[in-house]
Design an enzyme around this catalytic site. Structure first.
Site, PDB file in Angstrom:
ATOM      1  N   HIS A 182     -51.941 -16.201   6.970  1.00 15.19           N
ATOM      2  CA  HIS A 182     -51.581 -16.376   5.410  1.00 15.19           C
ATOM      3  C   HIS A 182     -50.922 -14.721   5.172  1.00 15.19           C
ATOM      4  O   HIS A 182     -51.846 -14.090   4.908  1.00 15.19           O
ATOM      5  CB  HIS A 182     -52.593 -17.060   4.831  1.00 15.19           C
ATOM      6  CG  HIS A 182     -51.996 -17.479   3.405  1.00 15.19           C
ATOM      7  ND1 HIS A 182     -51.697 -16.656   2.335  1.00 15.19           N
ATOM      8  CD2 HIS A 182     -51.575 -18.732   2.921  1.00 15.19           C
ATOM      9  CE1 HIS A 182     -51.318 -17.492   1.578  1.00 15.19           C
ATOM     10  NE2 HIS A 182     -51.109 -18.797   1.939  1.00 15.19           N
TER      11      HIS A 182
ATOM     12  N   LYS B 168     -39.880 -24.258  -3.961  1.00 16.64           N
ATOM     13  CA  LYS B 168     -39.348 -23.314  -4.408  1.00 16.64           C
ATOM     14  C   LYS B 168     -37.765 -23.382  -4.518  1.00 16.64           C
ATOM     15  O   LYS B 168     -37.209 -22.901  -5.363  1.00 16.64           O
ATOM     16  CB  LYS B 168     -39.197 -21.981  -3.233  1.00 16.64           C
ATOM     17  CG  LYS B 168     -38.357 -20.633  -3.537  1.00 16.64           C
ATOM     18  CD  LYS B 168     -38.967 -19.614  -2.339  1.00 16.64           C
ATOM     19  CE  LYS B 168     -38.065 -18.475  -2.562  1.00 16.64           C
ATOM     20  NZ  LYS B 168     -36.527 -18.673  -1.810  1.00 16.64           N
TER      21      LYS B 168
END
Length: 938
Positions: free
Chosen positions: A172, A589
């Site tokens: 991540h 997004k």
């Protein structure tokens, strides 16, 4: 002085620990939080000094006062206290700011550990209540409803055999925890668990408290901010730690719990379970935008995983060797075991012409265990086998190892050793079936654009011919050379390791069937066997549909691919099975929360319909993130919200680096998380509530009524247009985002190996090249959480203006799982947002007109979204019906606020010219603290 955990009454303490309902069950959590806070205060005084401790207390009290007045509707009083806090922060020197950020961040580290321990405590308490209803999301609860729906034990087991869940661990880019910090967390967690034991002498409690204090001190003296970015190897190691710390011990517990639940609900003595879990990873295989994932990194990922697994198998076999001393003078062995040992004895050569069976007279079963260990590269510690000149050939795959263990098991069962087989051999067989010889599969991932460029460069080069060595044309770009090197590495690694280890190749940004066929061509060019053959599953290209447009086109793309004469032979080799991945981050997004949620649902349903049409068995891979803005949220609820008749029972789901500690740091937590996934998958396959639902009653059956589909189409279209107009297509919003959030600080934070952008640092910045993770990260840190709710309020309000519009939305929230899941996730994001704090981040925007316009637009939509969510849920405040989460956020907010104020102040100073290493370290400390406080990064 008595320990902070010393009870006045041990029976009362026991009652608190096992309380099923009421406020009593929360007493242990409050005690842990209060006691840990007091110990942290002691450490702060000692390590940082009294002035720092006093500054922490002052900021904390002002933040609490501000929150209280805000809750009472006193806006002026709340602003006054916020200004007081800002004044205190503004006058702090850099060193003190850094210490304060660390102090508040450490408080959240301890709060998180206390809450995690409480989850484990509540899990145990629920297991003690034999007659109580099964815990929400439990397998026992699902099985009970299946039985009530009329499914027999045979029917239920048939359904269970369809289920297999695969968590896929990923690194991540905004993972903040250092490995050394994680080890200290686990130590404190262990101590908290020991403090729950009843009863204990006062001296023991005092000793445990001293140990907790020492661990907090050690944590304070440990750098929580990295001095350099973690390498890919670091990320591989951090993920593998979860196997050693919990998962190896979790799997046997999980299967015991599943078997016990099945037997209890269906009134049977025992049952044999199918494989329900497998594991995967992207770490070391995910090349998309990460130049540090090289063929050597991939090799290292496989080698480290195998080394850890074989160490674990060695530990298990060592224990079996020590426990299983069965003698043929007491109990015979099967003829099959004798034949196996004869064959192995003929292969083994010891110095001095002695035979291996002479080292284990009458202990045939123990000798078999020695042989199994030799085939994975070791021997038991107690078995002195010096002088082995020729050993046994290593296992080629996990099936060979299982076959040997089954021979041992059968021999024991046939000769009055069934209990021994169950206790010693069965758990290991289950593990080998799960882990094989590789521990976890490793996906390779690269973007379709990279493949297209490589194809273009290689287009003049003829395809490889069997038997002819490959040659590389001159003048290839480094990127294309890396693509070829990757496929060549895959081909080589599939011969060096179990072929099962690498079986899928994920194609990011897939927009056509040609994107999949290009991977097939490149793979063959690199010497990879794409089709499955005996002993090798091949390499399946897995298209990842990410944007709203790609999700809408996914069904047509899959139909074209699965109808292709070129692709059909590959499908047939894979047993007409295909995996497809749906991306949650980029679709959100790209189009906002409602459009992303609905388009993923429709793509899921439509791709399954195409699969049925083409005779393909489809397995979906869900690319969910840790935050709501990237598809996060409660896993059980999300799995159950899948479309009816569009789920085979098998699924893969990404587990982002930031949530691994929350889900897998402990055996109890890992077992609960995996159980939730299994139970939800079984629930989604069977739909027992649908079977027993009575007409006219509100019930989450999963059925999508035609009128609801029209509503969601309308909401999606409205929210998408609004989100695109005001977020994506407004260039000034991106400018606002870059200046009103700490997203630019990611490159200094040293918290992930992958760059935040796909383009070069010198290239012009744009929203298009920004990854979804830092997009969510910036909004999350600045307390605005825009991706999780923007456009939702506008769409809901527009629809509610229609006749009976609000009533219809309320019905959907009660009866349609997908809509309920979305509403609850938006509600959680609203609770974590704070536009009083967000206004301070907005003040960092240089252009006053741009700042006021964008902030006012965001605040207005936030307020509208909150109003609509409350109206739909029938609440007066967010999370009113989720008291556990509401309490947790309410407890945390006054401690997150000071870190936000410090972060804004430090960013302001940095942009004014103080761009020093010390400044970057202090800002990173605030990032760490806010992440710990909100329990999310990106």
């Amino acid at each position: 002085m008595p320990s902070l955990w010393s009870p006045t009454d041990w029976p009362q303490r026991l009652a608190e620990l096992q309380a099923a309902t009421g406020d009593v069950k929360e007493v242990p959590l409050r005690r842990d939080v209060r006691s840990l806070g007091m110990l942290l205060g002691e450490v702060l005084r000692e390590q940082a000094g009294e002035p720092v401790f006093e500054a922490v207390e002052e900021l904390r009290k002002v933040a609490i006062a501000r929150r209280e007045e805000d809750a009472e509707g006193d806006a002026a009083g709340a602003r006054s206290h916020l200004q007081q806090a800002l004044f205190r922060v503004h006058g702090l020197d850099l060193a003190t700011s850094y210490k304060l950020a660390r102090a508040f961040g450490f408080y959240f580290e301890l709060i998180n550990l206390a809450e995690t321990n409480h989850r484990k405590r509540r899990r145990l308490a629920s297991q003690l209540q034999v007659d109580a209803p099964p815990q929400r999301g439990s397998l026992r609860g699902t099985l009970r409803r299946m039985k009530a729906a009329g499914l027999s034990a045979e029917d239920a087991m048939a359904m269970l055999r369809r289920v297999c869940v695969t968590p896929v661990f990923t690194a991540h880019p905004t993972e903040v925890a250092r490995r050394s910090v994680m080890f200290k967390r686990r130590r404190i967690s262990d101590l908290l668990e020991q403090l729950d034991r009843v009863p204990q002498p006062e001296a023991t409690l005092e000793g445990l408290e001293r140990d907790v204090l020492a661990e907090i001190t050690a944590l304070w003296q440990t750098d929580d901010v990295r001095s350099a970015r973690p390498t890919v190897r670091d990320e591989i190691r951090m993920a593998l730690d979860y196997y050693e710390s919990s998962l190896f011990d979790t799997l046997p517990v999980l299967y015991e719990e599943v078997a016990a639940a099945f037997c209890a609900e269906y009134g049977i003595k025992e049952t044999a379970l199918p494989q329900l879990v497998s594991f995967g990873s992207w770490i070391g295989g995910d090349r998309d935008g990460n130049p540090f994932v090289t063929p050597e990194a991939t090799r290292e990922a496989l080698g480290m995983a195998k080394a850890l697994l074989f160490w674990h198998y060695g530990q298990r076999l060592q224990w079996i060797f020590e426990q299983l001393g069965s003698s043929t003078q007491q109990a015979p062995v099967s003829g099959e075991l004798e034949e196996l040992l004869k064959r192995y004895q003929a292969e083994i050569r010891l110095s001095g012409q002695t035979e291996i069976n002479s080292r284990f007279p009458f202990e045939s079963v123990r000798l078999a265990i020695v042989c199994v260990m030799m085939r994975i590269g070791g021997v038991p510690q107690a078995a002195v086998l010096s002088g082995v000149t020729v050993g046994l050939k290593p296992y080629v795959n996990g099936a060979e190892m299982v076959a040997d263990l089954l021979i041992v098991r059968t021999s024991l069962v046939e000769n009055r050793g069934e209990r021994l087989a169950r206790m010693l051999i069965d758990p290991l067989i289950m593990e080998v079936r799960t882990y094989g010889l590789h521990l976890q599969t490793l996906d390779i991932r690269q973007h379709a654009r990279v493949h297209a460029v490589a194809i273009q460069e290689l287009s003049a080069w003829s395809a490889p011919v069997a038997g002819r060595p490959l040659s590389v044309p001159p003048g290839l770009s480094p990127q294309t050379q890396e693509v070829l090197d990757t496929f060549r590495a895959i081909a080589q690694l599939k011969t060096e390791y179990e072929a099962e280890t690498i079986r899928t190749y994920v194609i990011s940004g897939a927009t056509s069937a040609e994107d999949v066929l290009q991977v097939v061509w490149l793979g063959r060019l690199g010497g990879v066997r794409i089709e499955a053959v005996e002993g090798d599953p091949g390499l399946m290209p897995v298209p990842l549909f990410e944007s709203i447009e790609d999700l809408q086109n996914a069904p047509a793309i899959c139909r074209e691919l699965w109808s292709s004469e070129t692709y059909k032979p590959l499908l047939e080799s894979w047993g007409m099975r295909q995996e497809v991945m749906l991306g949650y981050s980029d679709s959100n997004k790209d189009g906002g929360m409602i459009a992303s949620t609905w388009e993923i649902y429709k793509a899921h349903r439509a791709v399954h319909a195409v699969a049925r049409e083409c005779g393909v068995t489809l397995r979906l891979f869900h690319g969910r993130g840790g935050t709501v803005g990237r598809g996060g949220g409660p896993t059980h609820r999300a799995i159950y919200a899948q479309p009816l008749d569009s789920f085979s029972g098998e699924m893969r789901i990404t587990e982002q680096g930031e949530v691994l500690n929350w889900k897998y740091s402990d055996v109890v937590l890992a077992e609960r998380n995996l159980e939730l996934m299994i139970a939800a998958s079984l629930d989604a396959v069977v739909r027992p509530d649908r079977i027993v639902a009575k007409p006219g009653t509100a019930c989450l059956t999963g059925e999508l009524k035609p009128e609801w589909e029209k509503v969601l189409d309308t909401l999606s279209e409205t929210s998408y247009a609004f989100y695109r107009k005001h977020i994506v297509d407004d260039a000034e919003v991106f400018t606002y985002f870059e200046q009103a959030t700490p997203v630019s600080e990611l490159e200094h934070a040293q918290i992930g190996s992958r760059p935040a952008r796909r383009t070069d640092k010198k290239a012009k910045r744009s929203m298009a090249d920004l990854r979804a993770i830092p997009w969510v990260f910036g909004w999350m840190q600045s307390r605005q959480l825009v991706p999780a709710w923007f456009g939702v309020g506008h769409a809901l309000a527009n629809f509610a203006e229609q006749p009976d519009g609000m009533a219809l939305l309320q019905v959907m929230a009660r009866e349609f799982p997908l809509f309920l899941d979305m509403v609850r996730n938006v509600e959680m994001a609203l609770a974590k947002s704070d536009f009083g704090i967000a206004r301070l981040y907005a003040s960092l925007v240089e252009d006053e007109g741009l700042r006021d316009r964008v902030f006012s637009m965001l605040e207005a939509e936030f307020t509208l979204t909150q109003k609509m969510i409350l109206g739909i849920t029938g609440q007066t405040s967010v999370l009113e019906k989720n008291t556990v989460l509401e309490r947790s956020i309410r407890l945390r907010n006054p401690y997150v606020d000071p870190m936000s104020l410090i972060q804004v102040e430090l960013i302001r100073r940095k942009r004014a010219g103080d761009d020093s290493q010390e400044m970057n370290r202090a800002i990173t400390a605030t990032i760490n603290g806010i992440s710990a406080g909100l329990r999310n990064t990106g």
